[in-house]
Design a protein around this motif. Structure first.
Motif, PDB file in Angstrom:
ATOM      1  N   GLY A   1      87.401 -12.887 -21.121  1.00 23.20           N
ATOM      2  CA  GLY A   1      87.858 -11.765 -21.917  1.00 23.20           C
ATOM      3  C   GLY A   1      89.339 -11.472 -21.816  1.00 23.20           C
ATOM      4  O   GLY A   1      89.754 -10.328 -21.994  1.00 23.20           O
ATOM      5  N   GLU A   2      90.145 -12.493 -21.560  1.00 22.94           N
ATOM      6  CA  GLU A   2      91.599 -12.292 -21.453  1.00 22.94           C
ATOM      7  C   GLU A   2      92.170 -11.470 -22.610  1.00 22.94           C
ATOM      8  O   GLU A   2      93.026 -10.630 -22.406  1.00 22.94           O
ATOM      9  N   THR A   3      91.699 -11.729 -23.827  1.00 22.32           N
ATOM     10  CA  THR A   3      92.241 -11.025 -24.993  1.00 22.32           C
ATOM     11  C   THR A   3      91.283  -9.979 -25.559  1.00 22.32           C
ATOM     12  O   THR A   3      91.579  -9.364 -26.569  1.00 22.32           O
ATOM     13  N   ALA A   4      90.166  -9.760 -24.895  1.00 21.69           N
ATOM     14  CA  ALA A   4      89.159  -8.805 -25.377  1.00 21.69           C
ATOM     15  C   ALA A   4      89.278  -7.487 -24.614  1.00 21.69           C
ATOM     16  O   ALA A   4      89.861  -7.419 -23.535  1.00 21.69           O
ATOM     17  N   ARG A   5      88.709  -6.440 -25.181  1.00 25.17           N
ATOM     18  CA  ARG A   5      88.700  -5.148 -24.511  1.00 25.17           C
ATOM     19  C   ARG A   5      87.725  -5.136 -23.343  1.00 25.17           C
ATOM     20  O   ARG A   5      87.939  -4.437 -22.351  1.00 25.17           O
ATOM     21  N   ILE A   6      86.629  -5.869 -23.461  1.00 30.47           N
ATOM     22  CA  ILE A   6      85.661  -5.972 -22.366  1.00 30.47           C
ATOM     23  C   ILE A   6      85.935  -7.280 -21.634  1.00 30.47           C
ATOM     24  O   ILE A   6      85.962  -8.346 -22.236  1.00 30.47           O
ATOM     25  N   LYS A   7      86.137  -7.164 -20.333  1.00 28.00           N
ATOM     26  CA  LYS A   7      86.496  -8.319 -19.513  1.00 28.00           C
ATOM     27  C   LYS A   7      85.462  -8.489 -18.402  1.00 28.00           C
ATOM     28  O   LYS A   7      84.854  -7.524 -17.966  1.00 28.00           O
ATOM     29  N   ARG A   8      85.314  -9.723 -17.947  1.00 29.68           N
ATOM     30  CA  ARG A   8      84.505  -9.991 -16.765  1.00 29.68           C
ATOM     31  C   ARG A   8      85.470 -10.409 -15.661  1.00 29.68           C
ATOM     32  O   ARG A   8      86.304 -11.283 -15.867  1.00 29.68           O
ATOM     33  N   LEU A   9      85.363  -9.772 -14.518  1.00 26.99           N
ATOM     34  CA  LEU A   9      86.280 -10.022 -13.415  1.00 26.99           C
ATOM     35  C   LEU A   9      85.563 -10.679 -12.249  1.00 26.99           C
ATOM     36  O   LEU A   9      84.379 -10.444 -12.030  1.00 26.99           O
ATOM     37  N   GLU A  10      86.308 -11.462 -11.504  1.00 24.36           N
ATOM     38  CA  GLU A  10      85.848 -11.994 -10.225  1.00 24.36           C
ATOM     39  C   GLU A  10      86.750 -11.395  -9.162  1.00 24.36           C
ATOM     40  O   GLU A  10      87.976 -11.401  -9.302  1.00 24.36           O
ATOM     41  N   ILE A  11      86.131 -10.859  -8.113  1.00 22.55           N
ATOM     42  CA  ILE A  11      86.897 -10.192  -7.070  1.00 22.55           C
ATOM     43  C   ILE A  11      86.460 -10.746  -5.721  1.00 22.55           C
ATOM     44  O   ILE A  11      85.292 -10.631  -5.345  1.00 22.55           O
ATOM     45  N   ASP A  12      87.392 -11.362  -5.020  1.00 24.29           N
ATOM     46  CA  ASP A  12      87.129 -11.889  -3.688  1.00 24.29           C
ATOM     47  C   ASP A  12      87.340 -10.799  -2.648  1.00 24.29           C
ATOM     48  O   ASP A  12      88.264  -9.994  -2.760  1.00 24.29           O
ATOM     49  N   GLY A  13      86.473 -10.769  -1.656  1.00 23.85           N
ATOM     50  CA  GLY A  13      86.670  -9.851  -0.535  1.00 23.85           C
ATOM     51  C   GLY A  13      86.186  -8.443  -0.772  1.00 23.85           C
ATOM     52  O   GLY A  13      86.493  -7.549   0.013  1.00 23.85           O
ATOM     53  N   ALA A  14      85.442  -8.209  -1.854  1.00 26.78           N
ATOM     54  CA  ALA A  14      84.895  -6.878  -2.121  1.00 26.78           C
ATOM     55  C   ALA A  14      83.399  -7.028  -2.422  1.00 26.78           C
ATOM     56  O   ALA A  14      83.013  -7.858  -3.238  1.00 26.78           O
ATOM     57  N   SER A  15      82.601  -6.237  -1.763  1.00 26.11           N
ATOM     58  CA  SER A  15      81.154  -6.289  -1.966  1.00 26.11           C
ATOM     59  C   SER A  15      80.735  -5.262  -3.024  1.00 26.11           C
ATOM     60  O   SER A  15      81.541  -4.442  -3.465  1.00 26.11           O
ATOM     61  N   GLU A  16      79.465  -5.301  -3.385  1.00 31.07           N
ATOM     62  CA  GLU A  16      78.940  -4.290  -4.314  1.00 31.07           C
ATOM     63  C   GLU A  16      79.047  -2.902  -3.694  1.00 31.07           C
ATOM     64  O   GLU A  16      79.306  -1.927  -4.395  1.00 31.07           O
ATOM     65  N   ALA A  17      78.870  -2.820  -2.379  1.00 31.00           N
ATOM     66  CA  ALA A  17      78.999  -1.533  -1.689  1.00 31.00           C
ATOM     67  C   ALA A  17      80.437  -1.016  -1.779  1.00 31.00           C
ATOM     68  O   ALA A  17      80.656   0.188  -1.967  1.00 31.00           O
ATOM     69  N   ASP A  18      81.420  -1.921  -1.663  1.00 30.94           N
ATOM     70  CA  ASP A  18      82.822  -1.521  -1.804  1.00 30.94           C
ATOM     71  C   ASP A  18      83.077  -0.987  -3.205  1.00 30.94           C
ATOM     72  O   ASP A  18      83.768   0.020  -3.386  1.00 30.94           O
ATOM     73  N   ALA A  19      82.536  -1.665  -4.204  1.00 30.98           N
ATOM     74  CA  ALA A  19      82.706  -1.220  -5.598  1.00 30.98           C
ATOM     75  C   ALA A  19      82.046   0.142  -5.815  1.00 30.98           C
ATOM     76  O   ALA A  19      82.607   1.007  -6.477  1.00 30.98           O
ATOM     77  N   ALA A  20      80.862   0.339  -5.255  1.00 30.83           N
ATOM     78  CA  ALA A  20      80.168   1.621  -5.401  1.00 30.83           C
ATOM     79  C   ALA A  20      80.969   2.741  -4.740  1.00 30.83           C
ATOM     80  O   ALA A  20      81.034   3.858  -5.260  1.00 30.83           O
ATOM     81  N   ARG A  21      81.584   2.461  -3.597  1.00 30.18           N
ATOM     82  CA  ARG A  21      82.409   3.473  -2.931  1.00 30.18           C
ATOM     83  C   ARG A  21      83.644   3.818  -3.768  1.00 30.18           C
ATOM     84  O   ARG A  21      84.029   4.968  -3.880  1.00 30.18           O
ATOM     85  N   ALA A  22      84.255   2.796  -4.374  1.00 28.16           N
ATOM     86  CA  ALA A  22      85.484   3.024  -5.128  1.00 28.16           C
ATOM     87  C   ALA A  22      85.241   3.635  -6.499  1.00 28.16           C
ATOM     88  O   ALA A  22      86.020   4.461  -6.960  1.00 28.16           O
ATOM     89  N   PHE A  23      84.146   3.227  -7.160  1.00 26.31           N
ATOM     90  CA  PHE A  23      83.927   3.609  -8.557  1.00 26.31           C
ATOM     91  C   PHE A  23      82.652   4.413  -8.797  1.00 26.31           C
ATOM     92  O   PHE A  23      82.381   4.816  -9.916  1.00 26.31           O
ATOM     93  N   GLY A  24      81.840   4.599  -7.775  1.00 25.04           N
ATOM     94  CA  GLY A  24      80.529   5.209  -7.950  1.00 25.04           C
ATOM     95  C   GLY A  24      79.529   4.135  -8.357  1.00 25.04           C
ATOM     96  O   GLY A  24      79.907   3.023  -8.711  1.00 25.04           O
ATOM     97  N   ALA A  25      78.285   4.463  -8.302  1.00 25.82           N
ATOM     98  CA  ALA A  25      77.240   3.509  -8.661  1.00 25.82           C
ATOM     99  C   ALA A  25      77.124   3.420 -10.177  1.00 25.82           C
ATOM    100  O   ALA A  25      77.218   4.432 -10.868  1.00 25.82           O
ATOM    101  N   PRO A  26      76.921   2.207 -10.711  1.00 27.71           N
ATOM    102  CA  PRO A  26      76.731   2.096 -12.166  1.00 27.71           C
ATOM    103  C   PRO A  26      75.428   2.751 -12.590  1.00 27.71           C
ATOM    104  O   PRO A  26      74.503   2.846 -11.784  1.00 27.71           O
ATOM    105  N   PRO A  27      75.374   3.198 -13.817  1.00 26.87           N
ATOM    106  CA  PRO A  27      74.144   3.869 -14.294  1.00 26.87           C
ATOM    107  C   PRO A  27      72.981   2.916 -14.380  1.00 26.87           C
ATOM    108  O   PRO A  27      73.089   1.751 -14.462  1.00 26.87           O
TER     109      PRO A  27
END
Length: 86
Positions: free
Chosen positions: A60-86
């Motif tokens: 999705g480099e040129t799209a509004r919706i992108k898929r990211l790969e993040i090294d060194g961050a777990s789902e728990a880290d993402a939940a802490r930073a952004f809240g749990a997804p619905p």
């Protein structure tokens, strides 16, 4: 992602057309020359407390919706930073 959004911010969770959770992010950078993508990478890296080099746009480099790969961050880290997804 919303480029030229007036400020750099993470606006929480939303859903795409298929009902899948997406993280809503806005950046003040314009989408020219990859500036908005770089701002998204920097914003998410800062929120997750990982280096910018650990965050990559996988699709999705040129799209509004992108898929990211993040090294060194777990789902728990993402939940802490952004809240749990619905």
């Amino acid at each position: 992602m919303t480029p030229k959004g007036g400020r750099d911010a993470i606006d929480g969770w939303g859903a795409d057309e298929a009902g899948r959770p997406v993280l809503k992010v806005r950046v003040s950078a314009a989408p020219a020359d990859g500036a908005a993508n770089a701002a998204v990478v920097a914003l998410l890296a800062k929120a997750l407390k990982v280096p910018k080099s650990a965050v990559r746009i996988a699709a999705g480099e040129t799209a509004r919706i992108k898929r990211l790969e993040i090294d060194g961050a777990s789902e728990a880290d993402a939940a802490r930073a952004f809240g749990a997804p619905p």
